[in-house]
Design a protein around this motif. Structure first.
Motif, PDB file in Angstrom:
ATOM      1  N   VAL A  11      26.315 -28.571 144.790  1.00 55.33           N
ATOM      2  CA  VAL A  11      25.093 -29.375 144.746  1.00 55.33           C
ATOM      3  C   VAL A  11      25.431 -30.861 144.751  1.00 55.33           C
ATOM      4  O   VAL A  11      24.854 -31.652 145.526  1.00 55.33           O
ATOM      5  N   GLY A  14      27.026 -31.861 148.115  1.00 58.47           N
ATOM      6  CA  GLY A  14      26.011 -31.819 149.149  1.00 58.47           C
ATOM      7  C   GLY A  14      25.064 -33.007 149.094  1.00 58.47           C
ATOM      8  O   GLY A  14      24.664 -33.549 150.125  1.00 58.47           O
ATOM      9  N   GLN A  15      24.711 -33.440 147.878  1.00 60.63           N
ATOM     10  CA  GLN A  15      23.824 -34.595 147.732  1.00 60.63           C
ATOM     11  C   GLN A  15      24.506 -35.878 148.197  1.00 60.63           C
ATOM     12  O   GLN A  15      23.888 -36.720 148.861  1.00 60.63           O
ATOM     13  N   TRP A  18      24.609 -35.838 151.969  1.00 62.04           N
ATOM     14  CA  TRP A  18      23.270 -36.086 152.518  1.00 62.04           C
ATOM     15  C   TRP A  18      22.924 -37.571 152.446  1.00 62.04           C
ATOM     16  O   TRP A  18      22.420 -38.157 153.404  1.00 62.04           O
ATOM     17  N   ARG A  26      18.661 -38.245 158.727  1.00 55.31           N
ATOM     18  CA  ARG A  26      18.037 -37.396 157.715  1.00 55.31           C
ATOM     19  C   ARG A  26      16.594 -37.077 158.087  1.00 55.31           C
ATOM     20  O   ARG A  26      16.136 -35.937 157.943  1.00 55.31           O
ATOM     21  N   GLU A  55      27.548 -27.345 155.461  1.00 52.98           N
ATOM     22  CA  GLU A  55      26.512 -26.376 155.094  1.00 52.98           C
ATOM     23  C   GLU A  55      26.012 -26.583 153.656  1.00 52.98           C
ATOM     24  O   GLU A  55      25.010 -25.992 153.251  1.00 52.98           O
ATOM     25  N   TRP A  56      26.706 -27.408 152.886  1.00 50.26           N
ATOM     26  CA  TRP A  56      26.279 -27.684 151.513  1.00 50.26           C
ATOM     27  C   TRP A  56      25.244 -28.806 151.438  1.00 50.26           C
ATOM     28  O   TRP A  56      24.786 -29.160 150.339  1.00 50.26           O
ATOM     29  N   ASN A  58      22.269 -31.040 150.845  1.00 50.10           N
ATOM     30  CA  ASN A  58      21.013 -30.809 150.137  1.00 50.10           C
ATOM     31  C   ASN A  58      20.427 -32.144 149.696  1.00 50.10           C
ATOM     32  O   ASN A  58      21.155 -33.095 149.427  1.00 50.10           O
ATOM     33  N   GLU A  62      16.787 -28.329 144.559  1.00 54.92           N
ATOM     34  CA  GLU A  62      15.754 -27.430 145.065  1.00 54.92           C
ATOM     35  C   GLU A  62      15.546 -27.575 146.575  1.00 54.92           C
ATOM     36  O   GLU A  62      14.665 -26.939 147.147  1.00 54.92           O
ATOM     37  N   THR A  63      16.351 -28.412 147.229  1.00 58.09           N
ATOM     38  CA  THR A  63      16.174 -28.653 148.665  1.00 58.09           C
ATOM     39  C   THR A  63      17.507 -28.470 149.386  1.00 58.09           C
ATOM     40  O   THR A  63      18.159 -29.427 149.788  1.00 58.09           O
ATOM     41  N   THR A  64      17.927 -27.226 149.511  1.00 58.94           N
ATOM     42  CA  THR A  64      19.159 -26.916 150.223  1.00 58.94           C
ATOM     43  C   THR A  64      18.855 -26.843 151.720  1.00 58.94           C
ATOM     44  O   THR A  64      18.124 -25.964 152.176  1.00 58.94           O
ATOM     45  N   ILE A  65      19.405 -27.775 152.481  1.00 56.29           N
ATOM     46  CA  ILE A  65      19.047 -27.921 153.888  1.00 56.29           C
ATOM     47  C   ILE A  65      19.371 -26.650 154.673  1.00 56.29           C
ATOM     48  O   ILE A  65      18.550 -26.136 155.434  1.00 56.29           O
TER      49      ILE A  65
END
Length: 237
Positions: A11, A14-15, A18, A26, A55-56, A58, A62-65
């Motif tokens: 998480v 991934g953040q 992103w 985005r 693939e991680w 996000n 609560e918003t996993t792409i």
């Protein structure tokens, strides 16, 4: 040293990934307008960025792409040759190589075979399984000229090179690098599947990914590879 990743790591990483993307990129990924399914393609460039777990991505816990129904992540591997025409006449010959060169006590070949063979039924498919994880046994089986080769076993990394882990003629471990594996495959092979074990933990699953990213001078056929551990159901699918 290998590290055990936790869900919280995915998480957080991934953040960060992103937020590092330009705002325009985005917005394009999350834009609901236009096509029903949006593909996010990662082009292999032969750099360390190939190993980044995109693939991680996000935008919050609560918003996993990658988990969104309309988003698909794909990886593009450039090739030097044109894709051959799809002229395979059924039955499609599928060779499954089940290997356990690491010798883990939890490895269960029957489970591994059952997962792979569940959807490969006659008359569409002709399935053969090689349970002897020796290199010479695999070479002998490849003389059958299969259309699909599915490797189910362990991966390993030596330097920057990915390897498949087999046995030698004396039941010692035989590391097969990507360039050697590419040379072994007959011209009949159109698809290679590199699957991790489901009945035990993979020795180094990143080795399978490195094999799939074989340098262009040693081209592999179209290749599907597990990047992470999977359940029985996911592996069967």
């Amino acid at each position: 040293r290998r590290r055990t990743w936790q869900a919280s790591d995915a998480v957080e990483i991934g953040q960060r990934m992103w937020s590092s993307l330009p705002a325009k990129v985005r917005a394009t990924i999350l834009d609901p307008a236009g096509e029903t399914t949006r593909r996010v393609a990662v082009l292999r460039g032969g750099t360390g960025m190939d190993d980044v777990p995109w693939e991680w991505l996000n935008a919050g816990p609560e918003t996993t792409i990658a988990a969104m129904d309309r988003i698909r992540f794909v990886r593009l591997v450039p090739t030097l040759r044109a894709v051959p025409p799809l002229t395979v006449v059924p039955p499609v010959r599928v060779l499954v190589a089940i290997t356990d060169a690491v010798g883990g006590p939890l490895f269960q070949p029957r489970i591994e075979i059952g997962v792979v063979a569940a959807g490969l039924e006659r008359p569409v498919y002709d399935l053969r399984v090689v349970e002897e994880s020796r290199l010479d046994a695999l070479l002998e089986a490849l003389a059958w000229s299969p259309h699909i080769v599915q490797y189910v076993g362990h991966g390993g990394i030596s330097g920057s090179t990915g390897n498949l882990l087999l046995h030698d003629s004396h039941d010692g471990t035989r590391w097969v690098p990507a360039m050697e594996f590419a040379r072994l495959l007959p011209a009949s092979v159109r698809l290679v599947c590199l699957s991790t074990c489901v009945s035990t933990e993979n020795y180094e699953i990143g080795g399978l990914v490195r094999v799939a990213h074989c340098p262009p001078e040693f081209p592999l056929p179209t290749t599907i590879v597990n990047q992470y551990a999977v359940t029985d159901l996911a592996a069967s699918a």
